[in-house]
Write an enzyme that holds these catalytic residues in place. Structure first.
Site, PDB file in Angstrom:
ATOM      1  N   ASP A 175       9.142   2.812   1.417  1.00 20.36           N
ATOM      2  CA  ASP A 175       7.944   3.464   2.028  1.00 20.36           C
ATOM      3  C   ASP A 175       7.888   3.363   3.541  1.00 20.36           C
ATOM      4  OD1 ASP A 175       5.398   4.175   3.035  1.00 20.36           O
ATOM      5  OD2 ASP A 175       4.240   3.554   0.896  1.00 20.36           O
ATOM      6  N   PHE A 217       0.861  -1.060  -0.099  1.00 20.18           N
ATOM      7  CA  PHE A 217       0.164  -0.005  -0.039  1.00 20.18           C
ATOM      8  C   PHE A 217       0.858   1.521   0.090  1.00 20.18           C
ATOM      9  CE2 PHE A 217      -2.360   3.441   1.796  1.00 20.18           C
ATOM     10  CZ  PHE A 217      -3.679   3.309   1.396  1.00 20.18           C
ATOM     11  N   LYS A 246       2.780  10.460   8.366  1.00 17.16           N
ATOM     12  CA  LYS A 246       1.963   9.767   9.612  1.00 17.16           C
ATOM     13  C   LYS A 246       2.536  10.213  10.897  1.00 17.16           C
ATOM     14  CE  LYS A 246      -0.628   5.887   7.381  1.00 17.16           C
ATOM     15  NZ  LYS A 246      -1.991   6.475   7.408  1.00 17.16           N
TER      16      LYS A 246
END
Length: 390
Positions: A219, A134, A248
């Site tokens: 990532d 993702f 985040k």
């Protein structure tokens, strides 16, 4: 009186459905609903609330900055963005260059544009990513995302992306040759259910991409900023990617993302190649600096071990085991009852995330206390009992 839930449903597009809890405030690792119900936050806004809620250092930094300078655009610079870039590079321990964005998907979009330009200048034409990976929901990031359920309905995509099984180093080696521009991988797959790779996989990916001349993009949207007990997950695995993406937990609740390039990847972009009106916003940068100044890695490691050991010690027919790193774990179930576990946990006063049908994601604030961890561990078996019966 119309409830807040009804008002939400009437005013918003239906892509989220209606969330089960409406929050009013938070303090530390505890939040309160609008009805006064108290919850222990065990997933931290999807690994975002690094310092928990209303942390004094974060409140002070943001309040001071918004009262001084709230926005500049990318046509002017300010001190906080420079301080943040310098701090990130210092923690990374390697020379590089930083691009600041607003979110994880934007950080990955920047990395993708960088990789596309690298590919064009070096005669490379395709990309490799992992099945069930993702990387975001914008079209560029989605083209790299290996989850058919969220990807397929928005295709076809303009990029040639080849997907390989996550953790299979030989499959990765077979997929990467001299025509590959870049490989995008998560050090642990977050949305797939906090799935770590076999030991040595990411270091092997580094060897494979280096030998082929392709970029390795790590990532770390979820895994960085102390979440695994290290500032960055790749540091524990002994490799340095060509490009690193962050978001985040970096802002502790304020929107910010970063794309960091190392070596030749640091200077692929030229003036005008990319930009963001709000990227590097002074208030978000001030928040990120407060986060980086207040995360205690020793504390994270200690409470993470307590949480993991405690889950491993639970014997329950519905609990298969636990996986993940640091304060980024998945309680793996023997049946597809994660939604029932999430609901039972909510009724018991705990917020967890049913990230996959058979997996509960736990990513609490990094400031969660040992006493709070023990409270959750004591409550978890009865939660599993209720979910199994419900």
């Amino acid at each position: 009186m119309t409830s807040l839930f009804d008002r939400f449903e009437a005013a918003f597009m239906p892509n989220y459905g209606v969330p089960p809890v409406a929050l009013a405030r938070g303090e530390g690792s505890v939040v309160w609903g609008i009805d006064g119900t108290e919850y222990l936050d065990m997933f931290g806004g999807i690994a975002v609330s690094s310092l928990g809620h209303a942390h004094p250092a974060l409140v002070e930094a943001v309040s001071k900055q918004v009262a001084t300078l709230a926005h500049t655009s990318n046509l002017l610079l300010h001190e906080r963005e420079v301080e943040l870039a310098e701090k990130l590079l210092s923690l990374l321990g390697a020379p590089g260059r930083v691009f600041l964005a607003n979110s994880g998907t934007e950080a990955n979009e920047a990395a993708l544009k960088l990789a596309i330009k690298y590919g064009k200048t070096t005669g490379r034409s395709y990309f490799v990513a992992a099945e069930m990976g993702f990387h975001g929901r914008t079209l560029g990031a989605l083209s790299l995302t290996g989850k058919p359920s969220i990807r397929d309905q928005f295709g076809p995509f303009p990029l040639d992306v080849r997907f390989v099984p996550y953790g299979d180093a030989e499959a990765l080696a077979d997929a990467v040759d001299g025509d590959c521009a870049a490989v995008f991988l998560e050090p642990t797959q977050g949305e797939a259910g906090v799935v770590p790779p076999p030991d040595g996989y990411m270091a092997r990916a580094r060897e494979i991409t280096k030998a082929a001349g392709a970029l390795l993009v790590a990532d770390e949207i979820q895994s960085a900023i102390g979440r695994t007990g290290h500032w960055f997950a790749h540091q524990a695995d002994g490799y340095l990617p060509d490009v690193l993406t962050l978001a985040k937990g970096l802002g502790g609740g304020l929107p910010i993302g970063a794309c960091v390039g190392f070596g030749p990847a640091a200077t692929v972009f030229e003036k005008g190649d990319h930009g963001s009106t709000f990227g590097g916003n002074p208030v978000s940068c001030a928040a990120a600096l407060a986060v980086l100044g207040n995360v205690d890695l020793a504390h994270v490691q200690a409470v993470a071990a307590e949480l993991r050991d405690g889950i491993e010690a639970i014997s329950h027919p519905l609990l298969k085991g636990v996986r993940g790193r640091g304060l980024w774990l998945a309680a793996v179930l023997t049946e597809d009852r994660a939604a029932q576990v999430q609901a039972a946990a909510q009724r018991a006063g705990f917020l967890v995330n049913a990230v996959q049908p058979d997996a509960i994601r736990l990513a609490p604030p990094l400031v969660i206390t040992s006493a709070q961890v023990r409270t959750f561990l004591a409550a978890f078996p009865p939660i599993l009992d209720e979910a199994a019966d419900g």
